[in-house]
Design a protein around this motif. Structure first.
Motif, short mmCIF file in Angstrom:
data_model
loop_
_atom_site.label_atom_id
_atom_site.label_comp_id
_atom_site.label_asym_id
_atom_site.label_seq_id
_atom_site.Cartn_x
_atom_site.Cartn_y
_atom_site.Cartn_z
N LYS A 1 26.71 4.57 30.61
CA LYS A 1 26.65 5.64 31.65
C LYS A 1 25.43 5.21 32.78
O LYS A 1 24.69 4.43 32.70
N ASP A 2 25.24 6.18 33.68
CA ASP A 2 24.10 5.87 34.72
C ASP A 2 24.23 4.36 35.25
O ASP A 2 22.99 3.66 35.33
N VAL A 3 25.40 3.93 35.48
CA VAL A 3 25.58 2.49 35.92
C VAL A 3 24.97 2.41 37.56
O VAL A 3 25.71 2.97 38.48
N LYS A 4 24.02 1.66 37.88
CA LYS A 4 23.70 1.45 39.22
C LYS A 4 23.62 -0.02 39.69
O LYS A 4 23.24 -0.78 38.68
N ILE A 5 23.80 -0.09 40.84
CA ILE A 5 23.75 -1.39 41.57
C ILE A 5 22.69 -1.66 42.48
O ILE A 5 22.76 -0.63 43.48
N GLN A 6 21.93 -2.53 42.62
CA GLN A 6 20.81 -2.87 43.81
C GLN A 6 21.37 -4.14 44.04
O GLN A 6 20.92 -5.27 43.42
N VAL A 7 21.34 -4.54 45.47
CA VAL A 7 21.82 -5.74 45.99
C VAL A 7 20.29 -5.98 47.07
O VAL A 7 20.21 -5.04 47.70
N GLU A 8 19.74 -7.42 46.81
CA GLU A 8 18.69 -7.62 47.47
C GLU A 8 19.24 -9.00 48.50
O GLU A 8 19.70 -10.06 47.82
N SER B 1 25.46 3.97 43.35
CA SER B 1 25.94 4.10 41.84
C SER B 1 27.37 3.73 42.05
O SER B 1 28.21 3.76 42.82
N ILE B 2 27.80 3.15 40.89
CA ILE B 2 29.36 2.75 40.71
C ILE B 2 30.09 3.97 40.73
O ILE B 2 29.76 5.15 40.65
N ASP B 3 31.59 3.56 41.07
CA ASP B 3 32.45 4.71 41.24
C ASP B 3 33.80 4.12 40.49
O ASP B 3 34.48 3.59 41.05
N VAL B 4 34.21 4.82 39.59
CA VAL B 4 35.52 4.34 38.76
C VAL B 4 36.54 5.42 39.10
O VAL B 4 37.63 5.37 38.68
N ASP B 5 36.40 6.49 39.99
CA ASP B 5 37.40 7.36 40.40
C ASP B 5 38.48 6.74 41.22
O ASP B 5 38.03 5.68 41.72
N LYS B 6 39.69 7.16 41.06
CA LYS B 6 40.61 6.57 41.71
C LYS B 6 41.65 7.63 42.51
O LYS B 6 42.60 7.20 43.02
N ALA B 7 40.98 8.78 42.42
CA ALA B 7 41.84 9.93 43.01
C ALA B 7 42.01 9.63 44.49
O ALA B 7 42.95 10.12 45.04
N GLY B 8 41.08 9.05 45.10
CA GLY B 8 41.23 8.90 46.60
C GLY B 8 42.48 8.29 46.95
O GLY B 8 43.18 8.67 47.84
N ASP C 1 14.44 4.77 38.42
CA ASP C 1 14.19 6.12 38.11
C ASP C 1 15.39 6.48 37.02
O ASP C 1 16.24 6.75 37.28
N ASP C 2 14.92 6.44 35.51
CA ASP C 2 15.84 6.94 34.77
C ASP C 2 16.27 8.47 34.36
O ASP C 2 17.40 8.64 33.82
N THR C 3 15.74 9.19 35.67
CA THR C 3 16.08 10.38 35.62
C THR C 3 17.37 10.75 36.46
O THR C 3 17.68 11.83 36.37
N LYS C 4 17.57 9.71 37.47
CA LYS C 4 18.59 9.87 38.37
C LYS C 4 19.75 9.63 37.85
O LYS C 4 20.33 8.39 37.34
N ASP C 5 20.76 10.37 38.24
CA ASP C 5 22.20 10.51 37.71
C ASP C 5 22.95 9.26 38.44
O ASP C 5 22.72 9.11 39.71
N ALA C 6 23.73 8.79 37.48
CA ALA C 6 24.63 7.46 38.24
C ALA C 6 26.27 7.63 37.46
O ALA C 6 26.13 8.39 36.93
#
Length: 707
Positions: free
Chosen positions: A533-540, A266-273, A566-571
């Motif tokens: 929303k629910d932005v996912k990345i898959q690399v092959e 899942s993408i992560d736009v958080d910057k708190a780290g 799976d569109d029910t999975k949160d991202a």
């Protein structure tokens, strides 16, 4: 005529009374210098103030009033106001401190100025080099059985548990749990952090003063009703750091393409780290390994990615180069650029501020900073935007019903009136905030709850699991969540990140007004408005070109490969103008590497790779939903084997990732050094209009002797 005379007399009296009101200023000090935090009170009134860092004060009083000056361990001094507007005070140590106990953190010390019923405790913690034995007894063990009226016990009687230090003890009228107020190096410690004080290394302590309840209450008010223990350390700058909470992270390892050709996250736009790591380093504290989230460090910085030009809300960049810290591998960068909307283009907002006003928020870097930060947001609101404010401490309540962004004075006044105190019923606050936000839901608008807290929930639903279930349920309402962390000492990073992830939102940590300006100023749209929303990345990865790969960071964002479709999975969510960068280190086919283990023989699976697509290194797939959508949209990007020269942005992103690897003591940093990080960052500094990259370089430089 008589009435006129009477009127003149009354006016004269009024003017005379008014003329006697004076602004008194001055400085409070002792023989060694200024005394910050000294209490200055007009006797017989509630009118009072405290001296600042330099011992200065200012107070309004009348001629003839008596000013009372109080400071821990010093005689109270009273001065009658005459004609002078400046009153400087030299405080003297209290020679009759009958209620004090002084403990010195080194060999026996004679304290001639203290007489009467005083217990003197000699520190037993010292290093005996001749026997190569080190004694590090806790503060609790030093005091046990040596001071009258002081009881120390483990919370459940188990050896090794944190000790509780009580002045009265469970057999006195104060009852069990009558914990004292602790003041360490002039800073009051929140009661929920008292257990941390027991872990103080006695070698770091200069002295300890103990005040029984009567004197403590007189000096500090109701908060001192159970007594007070004042600790002075040798360095004089102790800060709580042991009660912060971070989710455990296990560094991503190299995966063999023959066995695991897909990498999904899942993408992560958080910057708190990054801002949290910066705070720890700037305060001279050790950075816990699990506080280092490399993707949040990399994504903190701005990179030049092209704006989207088609129907999709973001554009995609991908490139590969030789890895700066390992010439045998390649470094791949994948970048997303969210469509940037101006403030005028943003839809009408229905914002509910959910603000923690519990006792743990009383520090200057919590509620006071929070209020100043939120004012930056309020000043950008428009007439069509509405704001409500919900607060929570021991209970939750509404302090501002939905109010137009045009009525800024009313919103700012509500913020100014907030005060901290009480326990922390975070679950109740979330329930109320979501209820209020749902009642004022704007169709096709921006509906968002903005939670601001240190994350220290302790009443009602408070465990990570309970909070996760609560937020997942609330997410169904179509409301988004932004989570803003404040403060230090008991900062609950893992809980706040979890809330943001499960609440279709983002997480930022605000430690300074500079950071507040970044979050609510420069990145206003991204913080508040979701474009995907629910932005996912898959690399092959192509097994013809790649033996193994490693995703750098994103350890707590990994998804099962089947979750991608799976569109029910949160991202993760992408905000207006947000940028996301992901880095992979890949080991090409034919390269010997210590990171690749022997192949596993498979009986039923054919590991032969096809000769097709021989010029392709990898294929990236993206899936996302529109903000109110339920079905994913897919995008595909292919990266060929061609290796490019590192761009300025690529160099800087790589330097941040490498620094994170050093902080995490990564297995994969190869033989690189902090100097390599600095050189890479300097070459990738670029124009740096905001100065964030220069700040990063200074930060890395400050760790050069410790990493």
């Amino acid at each position: 005529m008589k009435n006129l005379v009477l009127l003149l007399v009354l006016l004269s009296t009024a003017f005379s009374s008014q003329a006697q009101i004076m602004k008194i200023t001055g400085n409070v000090s002792d023989s060694t210098g200024p005394l910050p935090g000294a209490n200055v009170v007009v006797e017989g009134t509630t009118n009072g103030t405290q001296t600042d860092f330099d011992g200065n004060y200012a107070i309004t009083a009348s001629k003839g009033d008596i000013l009372s000056f109080d400071y821990i361990g010093f005689k109270t001094k009273q001065i009658k106001i005459k004609d002078a507007n400046v009153i400087n005070v030299l405080m003297k140590e209290d020679a009759q401190a009958l209620e004090e106990v002084v403990v010195v953190g080194y060999s026996t010390k004679s304290v001639k100025s203290i007489t009467g019923a005083v217990s003197m405790v000699r520190s037993e913690s010292q290093v005996r080099k001749d026997k190569k034995t080190e004694y590090h007894r806790s503060l609790a063990n030093q005091l046990q059985g040596k001071i009258s009226g002081l009881q120390i016990s483990n919370s459940n009687g188990t050896v090794g548990n944190t000790a509780n230090i009580e002045i009265r003890g469970s057999n006195s009228k104060g009852g069990a749990g009558a914990e004292p107020l602790y003041i360490v190096d002039g800073v009051p410690i929140l009661r929920q952090n008292n257990s941390v004080i027991a872990k103080l290394n006695p070698n770091s302590i200069d002295k300890i003063n103990r005040y029984k309840s009567n004197k403590a209450k007189r000096l500090f008010g109701e908060v001192g009703k159970n007594g007070c223990i004042v600790i002075t350390t040798k360095n004089g700058n102790y800060q709580i750091e042991n009660d912060e909470n971070y989710a455990q992270l296990s560094e991503n390892k190299f995966e063999k393409v023959a066995l695991n050709p897909l990498s999904t996250f899942s993408i992560d736009v958080d910057k708190a780290g990054y801002s949290n790591v910066r705070r720890l380093i700037n305060n001279g504290q050790n950075v816990p390994v699990d506080a280092v989230k490399i993707e949040e460090m990399v994504n903190y910085f701005d990179y030049t990615y092209a704006q989207p030009t088609d129907e999709h809300p973001f554009s995609i960049l991908s490139e590969a180069t030789t890895t700066p810290w390992n010439t045998k591998t390649k470094l791949v960068r994948i970048g997303l650029q969210g469509k940037e909307l101006s403030n005028e283009e943003l839809p009408a907002s229905n914002l509910t501020f959910l603000i923690d006003v519990s006792g743990s928020m009383s520090s200057a870097n919590k509620l006071p900073l929070l209020k100043s930060a939120f004012k930056l947001l309020v000043n950008q609101l428009r007439e069509k935007d509405k704001v409500a404010i919900v607060v929570y401490a021991g209970a939750a309540g509404v302090v501002l019903n939905p109010t137009s962004g045009n009525d800024k004075e009313k919103i700012l006044e509500a913020l100014d009136n907030l005060q901290a105190g009480g326990s922390t019923a975070g679950g109740a606050g979330i329930e109320l905030a979501y209820k209020l936000a749902a009642e004022n839901f704007k169709k096709k608008g921006n509906n968002r709850v903005i939670l601001a807290t240190d994350g220290d929930f302790n009443v009602g639903a408070s465990t990570n699991k309970a909070m996760e279930e609560l937020i997942e349920e609330k997410r169904k309402s179509g409301l988004f969540l932004s989570v803003l962390g404040f403060g230090m000492g008991n900062y609950q990073d893992s809980k706040l990140e979890l809330l943001a992830d499960k609440g279709n939102g983002n997480h930022a940590y605000i430690d300074t007004m500079q950071e507040a300006q970044k979050v609510f100023g420069k990145e206003f749209g991204g913080t508040l408005y979701t474009i995907a929303k629910d932005v996912k990345i898959q690399v092959e990865f192509n097994p013809k070109q790649v033996q193994a790969y490693r995703l750098i960071g994103y350890e707590n964002r990994l998804l099962a490969d089947e979750d991608f479709v799976d569109d029910t999975k949160d991202a993760g969510e992408l905000g207006s103008g947000h940028k996301v960068t992901a880095l992979y280190e890949v080991i090409p086919v034919g390269v010997d590497s210590e990171y690749i283990k022997d192949d596993i023989d498979l009986k039923y699976t054919n590991k032969e790779s096809t000769n097709e697509f021989s010029d392709e290194l990898l294929t990236v797939k993206f899936r996302y939903k529109k903000p109110q959508g339920k079905q994913s949209i897919e995008m595909i990007k292919v990266l060929n084997t061609e290796v490019s020269e590192m761009s300025t942005d690529f160099k800087f992103a790589a330097s941040v990732a490498l620094f994170g690897m050093h902080l995490r003591k990564s297995t994969y940093k190869n033989n690189s050094t902090i100097n390599n990080v600095i050189e890479l960052a300097e070459s990738g500094r670029g124009t740096d209009k905001q100065g964030y990259r220069a700040e990063f370089i200074r930060l890395v430089n400050s760790t050069s002797n410790s990493l």
